[in-house]
Design an enzyme around this catalytic site. Sequence first.
Site, PDB file in Angstrom:
ATOM      1  N   LYS A  33     -13.981   4.338 -43.112  1.00 52.92           N
ATOM      2  CA  LYS A  33     -14.400   4.000 -44.058  1.00 52.92           C
ATOM      3  C   LYS A  33     -13.102   4.132 -45.394  1.00 52.92           C
ATOM      4  O   LYS A  33     -13.562   3.326 -46.209  1.00 52.92           O
ATOM      5  CB  LYS A  33     -15.070   5.125 -44.732  1.00 52.92           C
ATOM      6  CG  LYS A  33     -16.939   4.424 -43.462  1.00 52.92           C
ATOM      7  CD  LYS A  33     -18.209   5.869 -44.243  1.00 52.92           C
ATOM      8  CE  LYS A  33     -18.934   5.471 -43.382  1.00 52.92           C
ATOM      9  NZ  LYS A  33     -20.200   6.271 -43.293  1.00 52.92           N
ATOM     10  N   LYS A  73     -17.598  -6.078 -34.445  1.00 51.06           N
ATOM     11  CA  LYS A  73     -19.329  -4.624 -34.484  1.00 51.06           C
ATOM     12  C   LYS A  73     -19.968  -5.221 -36.386  1.00 51.06           C
ATOM     13  O   LYS A  73     -19.561  -5.820 -37.645  1.00 51.06           O
ATOM     14  CB  LYS A  73     -19.027  -3.373 -34.810  1.00 51.06           C
ATOM     15  CG  LYS A  73     -20.039  -2.790 -35.314  1.00 51.06           C
ATOM     16  CD  LYS A  73     -19.569  -1.142 -35.629  1.00 51.06           C
ATOM     17  CE  LYS A  73     -20.516  -1.143 -36.859  1.00 51.06           C
ATOM     18  NZ  LYS A  73     -21.060   0.407 -37.265  1.00 51.06           N
ATOM     19  N   LYS A 113     -23.248  -3.847 -42.974  1.00 49.55           N
ATOM     20  CA  LYS A 113     -23.716  -3.834 -44.084  1.00 49.55           C
ATOM     21  C   LYS A 113     -21.562  -4.271 -44.704  1.00 49.55           C
ATOM     22  O   LYS A 113     -22.053  -4.708 -46.144  1.00 49.55           O
ATOM     23  CB  LYS A 113     -23.857  -2.939 -45.070  1.00 49.55           C
ATOM     24  CG  LYS A 113     -25.503  -2.631 -44.199  1.00 49.55           C
ATOM     25  CD  LYS A 113     -25.588  -1.253 -44.627  1.00 49.55           C
ATOM     26  CE  LYS A 113     -26.861  -0.720 -43.867  1.00 49.55           C
ATOM     27  NZ  LYS A 113     -27.115   0.319 -43.494  1.00 49.55           N
TER      28      LYS A 113
HETATM   29  P1  ADP Z   1     -23.610  -0.259 -41.679  1.00 46.44           P
HETATM   30  O1  ADP Z   1     -22.397   0.167 -40.257  1.00 46.44           O
HETATM   31  O2  ADP Z   1     -24.175  -1.325 -41.304  1.00 46.44           O
HETATM   32  O3  ADP Z   1     -23.432   0.614 -42.969  1.00 46.44           O
HETATM   33  P2  ADP Z   1     -25.269   2.368 -41.015  1.00 46.44           P
HETATM   34  O4  ADP Z   1     -24.029   2.755 -40.729  1.00 46.44           O
HETATM   35  O5  ADP Z   1     -25.958   2.661 -41.868  1.00 46.44           O
HETATM   36  O6  ADP Z   1     -24.943   0.477 -40.939  1.00 46.44           O
HETATM   37  O7  ADP Z   1     -26.214   2.457 -39.803  1.00 46.44           O
HETATM   38  C1  ADP Z   1     -27.680   2.378 -39.246  1.00 46.44           C
HETATM   39  C2  ADP Z   1     -27.381   2.970 -37.902  1.00 46.44           C
HETATM   40  O8  ADP Z   1     -27.495   1.370 -37.699  1.00 46.44           O
HETATM   41  C3  ADP Z   1     -27.143   3.445 -37.265  1.00 46.44           C
HETATM   42  O9  ADP Z   1     -27.462   3.925 -36.192  1.00 46.44           O
HETATM   43  C4  ADP Z   1     -26.252   2.416 -36.377  1.00 46.44           C
HETATM   44  O10 ADP Z   1     -25.665   3.276 -35.542  1.00 46.44           O
HETATM   45  C5  ADP Z   1     -26.968   1.510 -36.324  1.00 46.44           C
HETATM   46  N1  ADP Z   1     -25.755   0.634 -36.179  1.00 46.44           N
HETATM   47  C6  ADP Z   1     -25.210  -0.249 -37.306  1.00 46.44           C
HETATM   48  N2  ADP Z   1     -24.365  -1.119 -36.731  1.00 46.44           N
HETATM   49  C7  ADP Z   1     -24.560  -1.629 -34.852  1.00 46.44           C
HETATM   50  C8  ADP Z   1     -24.252  -2.210 -34.857  1.00 46.44           C
HETATM   51  N3  ADP Z   1     -23.472  -3.115 -35.403  1.00 46.44           N
HETATM   52  N4  ADP Z   1     -24.407  -2.730 -33.495  1.00 46.44           N
HETATM   53  C9  ADP Z   1     -25.654  -1.381 -33.319  1.00 46.44           C
HETATM   54  N5  ADP Z   1     -25.627  -0.542 -33.565  1.00 46.44           N
HETATM   55  C10 ADP Z   1     -26.104  -0.328 -35.341  1.00 46.44           C
END
Ligand code: ADP
Length: 340
Positions: free
Chosen positions: A110, A205, A208
Amino acid sequence: MRILSGVQSSGKLHLGNYFGAIKQFIELQHQGDAFYFIANLHALTTVRDGQKLRDLTRDVALDFLALGLDPAKATLFRQSDVPEVTELFWILSSLTPLGLLERAHSFKDKTARGISADLGLFSYPVLMAADILLYGADVVPVGRDQVQHLEMTRDIATKFNLAFVPKWDAKDPDGLKGGTPGILKLPRAMVQESSAVVPGIDGQKMSKSYGNAIDLFDEDGPTKKRIMSIKSDSTPLEAPKDRDATPIYALLKLFASPSDMNEIERTFDEGGKGWGHYKQQLADLFVATFGPARARRKELAADHAFVESVLVAGADRARAAAAPVIEKVRAASGIVVARR
Ligand code: ADP
Ligand code: TRP
């Protein structure tokens, strides 16, 4: 079996959140005592606008309900509705070695992406440990990127039990072999391997914060445009297609039925269909899969009072589940709180 997980309210939910996490949440609500929360305190590490955070928090609640979370089966609540979590966070912080946090990938990732290196971001895994341990969760369904946080949670719970539970034995953490059970239960992560990492439109990957997401509840036009803009290569229509050359195959696999998938694999191997064909198929599958949830979300968005009532009832259930754990934590650690 207590199942618990959370999603940060830091932006719109996307396909990675759904297939990596929320789909399992919805399925698991039939298999145990499920608690799901909106991690709005965690979202404060990136969202610095009060109105925006309130809106995003409500959006995540709407998303969960529209996608099939049944408030009669699972408990849906806002993280901030159970203030004991920040108390437990502090108690756990007091016994978390800095070295443990310094090894966290998420902090490095991050900050490398420009998120400011604040204490909250650094201690993020300790608040997450408090989220999990406060409710005595057995199982935590998450995407693969969160597995390290679950390992840290187990390490922190172990530190607490060793410090405050006399004769606690890490080899018999729940006292099932005749020893003393811990106050904090060691949880385990549950990862759906088939969708552990959902790729974004650029093949990285989906996230957001990477600008590569396909949102679940965007308007139809922009959603279609987004799907059509998925990275492809210059393989001609007639030629066989490489499954790993673009994210298209991996995305189709999330949606398509086994028989559709056989057909997709056949035409990938033999050629004869262009990337545009597969993108259109993906757009159709997206609409078929999320159409009903998208309609339901519109209805729910108009019913403010219902959504709030679900969150208030959820907060009551969550506080009741947290009460015995925080009582034991206070008693063992010597923190006195006057009864009112
Ligand atoms: P982001 O990376 O978009 O900020 P979050 O960290 O808020 O997403 O993730 C919320 C949930 O969704 C977590 O359990 C995370 O492991 C899952 N997740 C987020 N992005 C992915 C992805 N590209 N593939 C699989 N799981 C994901
Ligand atoms: N860190 C998780 C994420 O970024 C969200 C989260 C916060 C969480 N607290 C939790 C997930 C407790 C599971 C359990 O996705």
